[in-house]
Design a protein around this motif. Structure first.
Motif, PDB file in Angstrom:
ATOM      1  N   VAL A 229       0.831  -1.204   0.000  1.00 17.79           N
ATOM      2  CA  VAL A 229       0.000   0.000   0.000  1.00 17.79           C
ATOM      3  C   VAL A 229       0.866   1.255   0.000  1.00 17.79           C
ATOM      4  CG1 VAL A 229      -1.734   1.336   1.259  1.00 17.79           C
ATOM      5  CG2 VAL A 229      -1.878  -1.170   1.221  1.00 17.79           C
ATOM      6  N   LEU A 230       0.500   2.188  -0.899  1.00 20.57           N
ATOM      7  CA  LEU A 230       1.075   3.530  -0.910  1.00 20.57           C
ATOM      8  C   LEU A 230      -0.074   4.510  -0.743  1.00 20.57           C
ATOM      9  CD1 LEU A 230       3.369   5.605  -1.420  1.00 20.57           C
ATOM     10  CD2 LEU A 230       2.863   5.384  -3.872  1.00 20.57           C
ATOM     11  N   GLY A 231       0.029   5.402   0.243  1.00 24.72           N
ATOM     12  CA  GLY A 231      -1.026   6.361   0.508  1.00 24.72           C
ATOM     13  C   GLY A 231      -0.538   7.795   0.337  1.00 24.72           C
ATOM     14  N   LEU A 232      -1.301   8.602  -0.411  1.00 30.15           N
ATOM     15  CA  LEU A 232      -0.955   9.998  -0.655  1.00 30.15           C
ATOM     16  C   LEU A 232      -2.163  10.885  -0.379  1.00 30.15           C
ATOM     17  CD1 LEU A 232       0.963   9.498  -4.011  1.00 30.15           C
ATOM     18  CD2 LEU A 232       1.995  10.101  -1.820  1.00 30.15           C
ATOM     19  N   THR A 233      -1.918  11.968   0.334  1.00 34.02           N
ATOM     20  CA  THR A 233      -2.980  12.905   0.704  1.00 34.02           C
ATOM     21  C   THR A 233      -2.722  14.272   0.100  1.00 34.02           C
ATOM     22  OG1 THR A 233      -3.554  11.832   2.801  1.00 34.02           O
ATOM     23  CG2 THR A 233      -3.980  14.194   2.653  1.00 34.02           C
ATOM     24  N   LEU A 234      -3.769  14.878  -0.442  1.00 32.83           N
ATOM     25  CA  LEU A 234      -3.738  16.287  -0.799  1.00 32.83           C
ATOM     26  C   LEU A 234      -4.349  17.067   0.360  1.00 32.83           C
ATOM     27  CD1 LEU A 234      -3.668  18.860  -2.550  1.00 32.83           C
ATOM     28  CD2 LEU A 234      -5.866  18.127  -3.505  1.00 32.83           C
ATOM     29  N   CYS A 235      -3.586  17.964   0.948  1.00 31.68           N
ATOM     30  CA  CYS A 235      -4.122  18.830   1.999  1.00 31.68           C
ATOM     31  C   CYS A 235      -4.970  19.904   1.305  1.00 31.68           C
ATOM     32  CB  CYS A 235      -2.994  19.464   2.817  1.00 31.68           C
ATOM     33  SG  CYS A 235      -1.990  18.273   3.722  1.00 31.68           S
ATOM     34  N   SER A 236      -6.253  19.672   1.246  1.00 30.68           N
ATOM     35  CA  SER A 236      -7.135  20.535   0.475  1.00 30.68           C
ATOM     36  C   SER A 236      -7.550  21.792   1.230  1.00 30.68           C
ATOM     37  CB  SER A 236      -8.391  19.757   0.057  1.00 30.68           C
ATOM     38  OG  SER A 236      -9.033  19.200   1.189  1.00 30.68           O
ATOM     39  N   ASN A 237      -7.374  21.780   2.528  1.00 38.02           N
ATOM     40  CA  ASN A 237      -7.783  22.911   3.360  1.00 38.02           C
ATOM     41  C   ASN A 237      -7.136  22.745   4.728  1.00 38.02           C
ATOM     42  OD1 ASN A 237     -10.086  20.679   3.261  1.00 38.02           O
ATOM     43  ND2 ASN A 237     -10.074  21.549   5.327  1.00 38.02           N
ATOM     44  N   MET A 238      -7.177  23.783   5.522  1.00 37.86           N
ATOM     45  CA  MET A 238      -6.788  23.666   6.920  1.00 37.86           C
ATOM     46  C   MET A 238      -8.001  23.153   7.698  1.00 37.86           C
ATOM     47  SD  MET A 238      -3.687  24.494   6.637  1.00 37.86           S
ATOM     48  CE  MET A 238      -3.218  24.354   8.380  1.00 37.86           C
ATOM     49  N   ALA A 239      -7.764  22.258   8.634  1.00 38.78           N
ATOM     50  CA  ALA A 239      -8.859  21.635   9.370  1.00 38.78           C
ATOM     51  C   ALA A 239      -9.597  22.650  10.247  1.00 38.78           C
ATOM     52  CB  ALA A 239      -8.319  20.483  10.217  1.00 38.78           C
ATOM     53  N   ALA A 240     -10.728  22.240  10.764  1.00 38.18           N
ATOM     54  CA  ALA A 240     -11.628  23.122  11.498  1.00 38.18           C
ATOM     55  C   ALA A 240     -10.932  23.823  12.669  1.00 38.18           C
ATOM     56  CB  ALA A 240     -12.828  22.333  12.020  1.00 38.18           C
ATOM     57  N   GLY A 241     -11.196  25.106  12.783  1.00 43.24           N
ATOM     58  CA  GLY A 241     -10.705  25.869  13.915  1.00 43.24           C
ATOM     59  C   GLY A 241      -9.342  26.486  13.725  1.00 43.24           C
ATOM     60  N   ALA A 255      -9.073  22.993  -4.485  1.00 44.86           N
ATOM     61  CA  ALA A 255      -7.684  22.676  -4.146  1.00 44.86           C
ATOM     62  C   ALA A 255      -7.160  21.536  -5.003  1.00 44.86           C
ATOM     63  CB  ALA A 255      -7.574  22.310  -2.662  1.00 44.86           C
ATOM     64  N   ALA A 256      -8.008  20.526  -5.253  1.00 41.41           N
ATOM     65  CA  ALA A 256      -7.591  19.409  -6.110  1.00 41.41           C
ATOM     66  C   ALA A 256      -7.285  19.893  -7.513  1.00 41.41           C
ATOM     67  CB  ALA A 256      -8.684  18.346  -6.129  1.00 41.41           C
ATOM     68  N   GLU A 257      -8.095  20.794  -8.032  1.00 40.90           N
ATOM     69  CA  GLU A 257      -7.872  21.336  -9.369  1.00 40.90           C
ATOM     70  C   GLU A 257      -6.563  22.117  -9.423  1.00 40.90           C
ATOM     71  OE1 GLU A 257      -8.364  22.170 -13.346  1.00 40.90           O
ATOM     72  OE2 GLU A 257      -9.509  20.766 -12.097  1.00 40.90           O
ATOM     73  N   ALA A 258      -6.289  22.899  -8.394  1.00 40.40           N
ATOM     74  CA  ALA A 258      -5.080  23.727  -8.361  1.00 40.40           C
ATOM     75  C   ALA A 258      -3.816  22.880  -8.264  1.00 40.40           C
ATOM     76  CB  ALA A 258      -5.149  24.706  -7.193  1.00 40.40           C
ATOM     77  N   CYS A 259      -3.929  21.690  -7.667  1.00 41.56           N
ATOM     78  CA  CYS A 259      -2.755  20.839  -7.453  1.00 41.56           C
ATOM     79  C   CYS A 259      -2.675  19.684  -8.445  1.00 41.56           C
ATOM     80  CB  CYS A 259      -2.774  20.275  -6.029  1.00 41.56           C
ATOM     81  SG  CYS A 259      -2.643  21.528  -4.740  1.00 41.56           S
ATOM     82  N   LYS A 260      -3.516  19.726  -9.469  1.00 40.60           N
ATOM     83  CA  LYS A 260      -3.613  18.622 -10.421  1.00 40.60           C
ATOM     84  C   LYS A 260      -2.254  18.267 -11.030  1.00 40.60           C
ATOM     85  CE  LYS A 260      -7.084  18.590 -13.258  1.00 40.60           C
ATOM     86  NZ  LYS A 260      -8.008  18.861 -14.399  1.00 40.60           N
ATOM     87  N   ASP A 261      -1.478  19.256 -11.417  1.00 40.83           N
ATOM     88  CA  ASP A 261      -0.229  18.992 -12.122  1.00 40.83           C
ATOM     89  C   ASP A 261       0.781  18.264 -11.246  1.00 40.83           C
ATOM     90  OD1 ASP A 261       1.727  19.421 -14.379  1.00 40.83           O
ATOM     91  OD2 ASP A 261       2.740  20.539 -12.804  1.00 40.83           O
ATOM     92  N   LYS A 262       1.071  18.796 -10.072  1.00 41.20           N
ATOM     93  CA  LYS A 262       2.105  18.163  -9.245  1.00 41.20           C
ATOM     94  C   LYS A 262       1.651  16.815  -8.699  1.00 41.20           C
ATOM     95  CE  LYS A 262       1.166  20.572  -4.827  1.00 41.20           C
ATOM     96  NZ  LYS A 262       1.775  21.418  -3.754  1.00 41.20           N
TER      97      LYS A 262
END
Length: 274
Positions: A229-241, A255-262
């Motif tokens: 398993v390889l897991g990758l996360t896009l930090c799409s926003n800062m979490a609540a608070g 955020a996903a659209e903005a980071c599509k290339d990388k």
């Protein structure tokens, strides 16, 4: 519900009739706003989940709800454009059902992606994170119920759910591409409501770096049936608070659209090295 081994086989056999002698080596689960990776598959055979026995619908925004079989970065792949979530009303076994089916079809590696809120206050929206581990404290396990020994043992070890060798590969690949890659722990929350600021403070104390509503169930099942398993996360926003603003679905998709290339470059480069 408790699926039988015969039902998993029925799903796999049905898919095999439609894709012929093609056998995927790598399975990919694409999260919110990240489904465009499936559009890059060459010689694609597309199967809507609704046409596969025992599969459930994917209803989350940005999830097409279909399986794409073909070639990506030179690898034979099965790409899930959209996943199932517990918050959609599904059991964890239903959420992770497709992983076992893909294992029966020949996939021995799972690349799982997601969009999540950054808990770590040193990070920012748009960062990519390599998942080193996860925390899942809520509700039951996708392995609850009678064990199916055809897939794995009753009490599987969870010391290295995210394969160390694949984590090394991702680190090296990101460095070669000049893509900054955070590393951290994915904290699972069941949703669909976003977490409260107090829950995010708790998650930070517990050791979480990002908060999301997916991934952990599929990874547990993948590891149980012997997949890397390889897991990758896009930090799409800062979490609540963390920021003085509400959280929205649109923020995640933007955020996903903005980071599509990388994101695409990293995943494709990792695929080539498998």
């Amino acid at each position: 519900m408790q699926f039988t081994y015969a039902q998993y086989r029925e799903s796999a056999d049905d898919i095999r009739l439609k894709i012929g002698d093609f056998s995927p080596k790598v399975a990919m689960v694409l999260g919110s706003g990240l489904g465009y990776m499936g559009d890059l598959v060459e010689h694609a055979v597309i199967l809507p989940y609704a046409e596969i026995p025992h599969f459930r619908a994917s209803t989350a925004p940005g999830h097409k709800g279909q399986m794409v079989f073909g070639s990506l970065a030179g690898q034979p792949v099965a790409v899930m454009q959209g996943r199932m979530h517990h918050y959609e009303g599904y059991s964890y076994e239903e959420v992770a059902y497709a992983v076992r089916v893909l294992r029966l079809l020949g996939a021995d590696t799972l690349i799982v992606t997601n969009a999540a809120g950054a808990i770590n206050t040193d990070w920012q929206a748009g960062d990519l994170m390599l998942i080193t581990d996860h925390i899942k404290l809520f509700l039951d396990s996708p392995l609850r119920g009678e064990n199916l020994p055809e897939f794995g043992v009753r009490f599987p070890d969870s010391s290295s759910l995210y394969t160390p060798a694949l984590r090394d590969l991702a680190r090296q690949t990101a460095a070669e591409l000049g893509i900054p890659l955070r590393e951290g722990v994915y904290m699972y929350f069941p949703g669909p409501q976003y977490e409260t600021p107090a829950e995010i403070r708790f998650a930070r104390i517990a050791g979480g770096d990002v908060a999301g509503m997916s991934t952990a169930p599929e990874v547990i099942v993948a590891a149980h049936c012997g997949m890397q398993v390889l897991g990758l996360t896009l930090c799409s926003n800062m979490a609540a608070g963390i920021l003085d603003q509400p959280l929205t679905e649109q923020e995640v998709l933007d955020a996903a659209e903005a980071c599509k290339d990388k994101f695409s470059r990293l995943v494709l480069a990792c695929l080539k090295k498998l």
